[in-house]
Motif scaffolding. Structure first.
Motif, PDB file in Angstrom:
ATOM      1  N   ARG A 157       1.180  -1.060  -0.108  1.00  7.50           N
ATOM      2  CA  ARG A 157      -0.274  -0.239  -0.044  1.00  7.50           C
ATOM      3  C   ARG A 157       0.684   1.391   0.472  1.00  7.50           C
ATOM      4  O   ARG A 157       1.676   1.132   0.403  1.00  7.50           O
ATOM      5  CB  ARG A 157      -0.637  -0.221   1.497  1.00  7.50           C
ATOM      6  N   LYS A 158       0.587   2.205  -0.908  1.00  2.28           N
ATOM      7  CA  LYS A 158       1.369   3.840  -0.591  1.00  2.28           C
ATOM      8  C   LYS A 158       1.241   4.305   0.641  1.00  2.28           C
ATOM      9  O   LYS A 158      -0.279   4.504   1.218  1.00  2.28           O
ATOM     10  CB  LYS A 158       0.327   4.398  -1.675  1.00  2.28           C
ATOM     11  N   PRO A 159       1.999   4.699   1.134  1.00  5.76           N
ATOM     12  CA  PRO A 159       2.182   5.569   2.123  1.00  5.76           C
ATOM     13  C   PRO A 159       1.081   7.131   2.696  1.00  5.76           C
ATOM     14  O   PRO A 159       0.804   7.181   1.388  1.00  5.76           O
ATOM     15  CB  PRO A 159       3.220   6.132   2.986  1.00  5.76           C
ATOM     16  N   HIS A 160       0.623   6.891   3.188  1.00  6.05           N
ATOM     17  CA  HIS A 160      -0.157   8.561   3.562  1.00  6.05           C
ATOM     18  C   HIS A 160       0.377   9.729   2.747  1.00  6.05           C
ATOM     19  O   HIS A 160      -0.404   9.908   1.735  1.00  6.05           O
ATOM     20  CB  HIS A 160      -0.334   8.996   5.130  1.00  6.05           C
ATOM     21  N   TRP A 161       1.713   9.928   2.600  1.00  7.34           N
ATOM     22  CA  TRP A 161       2.420  10.933   1.950  1.00  7.34           C
ATOM     23  C   TRP A 161       2.403  10.714   0.707  1.00  7.34           C
ATOM     24  O   TRP A 161       2.499  11.640   0.519  1.00  7.34           O
ATOM     25  CB  TRP A 161       4.394  11.198   3.106  1.00  7.34           C
TER      26      TRP A 161
ATOM     27  N   LEU B 291       0.978  13.210  -4.663  1.00  9.44           N
ATOM     28  CA  LEU B 291       0.269  12.763  -5.495  1.00  9.44           C
ATOM     29  C   LEU B 291      -0.793  13.718  -5.650  1.00  9.44           C
ATOM     30  O   LEU B 291      -1.441  14.646  -7.148  1.00  9.44           O
ATOM     31  CB  LEU B 291      -0.535  11.657  -5.498  1.00  9.44           C
ATOM     32  N   THR B 292      -2.058  13.504  -4.334  1.00  7.90           N
ATOM     33  CA  THR B 292      -3.631  14.936  -4.652  1.00  7.90           C
ATOM     34  C   THR B 292      -2.977  16.116  -4.693  1.00  7.90           C
ATOM     35  O   THR B 292      -3.527  16.893  -5.175  1.00  7.90           O
ATOM     36  CB  THR B 292      -3.671  14.257  -3.570  1.00  7.90           C
ATOM     37  N   SER B 293      -1.952  16.314  -3.976  1.00  3.03           N
ATOM     38  CA  SER B 293      -1.225  17.921  -4.169  1.00  3.03           C
ATOM     39  C   SER B 293      -0.169  18.145  -6.082  1.00  3.03           C
ATOM     40  O   SER B 293      -0.628  19.689  -5.593  1.00  3.03           O
ATOM     41  CB  SER B 293      -0.334  18.309  -3.002  1.00  3.03           C
TER      42      SER B 293
ATOM     43  N   ALA C   2       1.903  16.745  -7.233  1.00  4.32           N
ATOM     44  CA  ALA C   2       3.812  16.114  -7.512  1.00  4.32           C
ATOM     45  C   ALA C   2       3.257  15.218  -8.127  1.00  4.32           C
ATOM     46  O   ALA C   2       2.079  14.179  -8.147  1.00  4.32           O
ATOM     47  CB  ALA C   2       4.604  15.696  -6.165  1.00  4.32           C
ATOM     48  N   ASP C   3       4.581  14.634  -9.009  1.00  5.12           N
ATOM     49  CA  ASP C   3       4.372  12.927 -10.176  1.00  5.12           C
ATOM     50  C   ASP C   3       5.172  12.511  -9.216  1.00  5.12           C
ATOM     51  O   ASP C   3       6.488  12.658  -8.392  1.00  5.12           O
ATOM     52  CB  ASP C   3       5.013  13.442 -11.023  1.00  5.12           C
ATOM     53  N   ILE C   4       5.047  10.664  -9.106  1.00  5.40           N
ATOM     54  CA  ILE C   4       5.406  10.250  -9.127  1.00  5.40           C
ATOM     55  C   ILE C   4       7.454  10.059  -8.901  1.00  5.40           C
ATOM     56  O   ILE C   4       7.491   9.666  -8.233  1.00  5.40           O
ATOM     57  CB  ILE C   4       4.664   8.658  -9.077  1.00  5.40           C
ATOM     58  N   SER C   5       7.754  10.109 -10.161  1.00 11.21           N
ATOM     59  CA  SER C   5       8.881  10.631 -10.473  1.00 11.21           C
ATOM     60  C   SER C   5       9.791  11.883  -9.527  1.00 11.21           C
ATOM     61  O   SER C   5      11.040  11.039  -9.115  1.00 11.21           O
ATOM     62  CB  SER C   5       9.489  10.841 -11.481  1.00 11.21           C
ATOM     63  N   ASP C   6       9.036  12.781  -9.086  1.00 14.02           N
ATOM     64  CA  ASP C   6       9.690  13.753  -8.587  1.00 14.02           C
ATOM     65  C   ASP C   6       9.946  12.857  -6.933  1.00 14.02           C
ATOM     66  O   ASP C   6      10.999  13.214  -5.894  1.00 14.02           O
ATOM     67  CB  ASP C   6       8.476  14.621  -8.306  1.00 14.02           C
ATOM     68  N   LEU C   7       9.793  11.934  -6.603  1.00 16.08           N
ATOM     69  CA  LEU C   7      10.131  11.535  -5.100  1.00 16.08           C
ATOM     70  C   LEU C   7      10.689  10.452  -4.916  1.00 16.08           C
ATOM     71  O   LEU C   7      11.563   9.973  -4.076  1.00 16.08           O
ATOM     72  CB  LEU C   7       7.981  10.858  -5.120  1.00 16.08           C
TER      73      LEU C   7
END
Length: 105
Positions: free
Chosen positions: A85-89, A94-96, A98-103
Motif C-alpha cells: 500500500r502507498k503510504p499516506h505521504w 500525488l493529490t497535491s 506532484a509526480d511520482i518520479s519527483d519522489l
C-alpha cells in the motif's frame, strides 16, 4: 475379533470411541513419517535433499528487504519501496500535484 456393538454399554462404546480416535492419530503420524522417509529416499536417489526440492533450489533463509525507491521530501526518514500500500505521504503528494518520479530516490 468381532465386536457386537449392540450389546455394549454406553460407557464401553465411549471408551472404544476414544481408543479408536487415539489409534487413528497414531496411525496418521506413523504414515506421515513413512511418507517423509520415502520422499527423502526418493530425493536422495537424485542427489538432492528434500529441503532443496521443497524450496525450489532457493535457500531456506529469510528474504532481504527491498531497497527503498521513494523518499518523502518533507521528511527524508520516510521511504517506500514501491511495494504494498502507498503510504499516506505518497497519497498527499500525488493529490497535491506532484509526480511520482519527483519522489524517486
Amino acid at each position: 475379533m468381532t465386536l457386537n456393538l449392540a450389546e455394549m454399554s454406553r460407557k464401553d462404546l465411549l471408551q472404544l470411541k476414544t481408543d479408536v480416535d487415539e489409534a487413528l492419530k497414531s496411525a496418521e503420524q506413523r504414515e506421515r513419517l513413512e511418507a517423509l522417509k520415502a520422499a527423502e529416499d526418493a530425493a536422495a536417489q537424485f542427489g538432492f535433499s528434500l529441503d532443496e526440492i521443497a524450496n525450489g533450489g532457493r535457500s531456506a533463509g529469510k528474504r532481504s528487504k527491498a531497497a527503498p525507491k521513494y523518499r518523502n521530501p518533507a521528511n527524508p526518514e520516510e521511504t517506500w519501496t514501491g511495494r504494498g500500500r502507498k503510504p499516506h505521504w505518497i497519497h498527499t503528494a500525488l493529490t497535491s500535484g506532484a509526480d511520482i518520479s519527483d519522489l524517486e530516490i
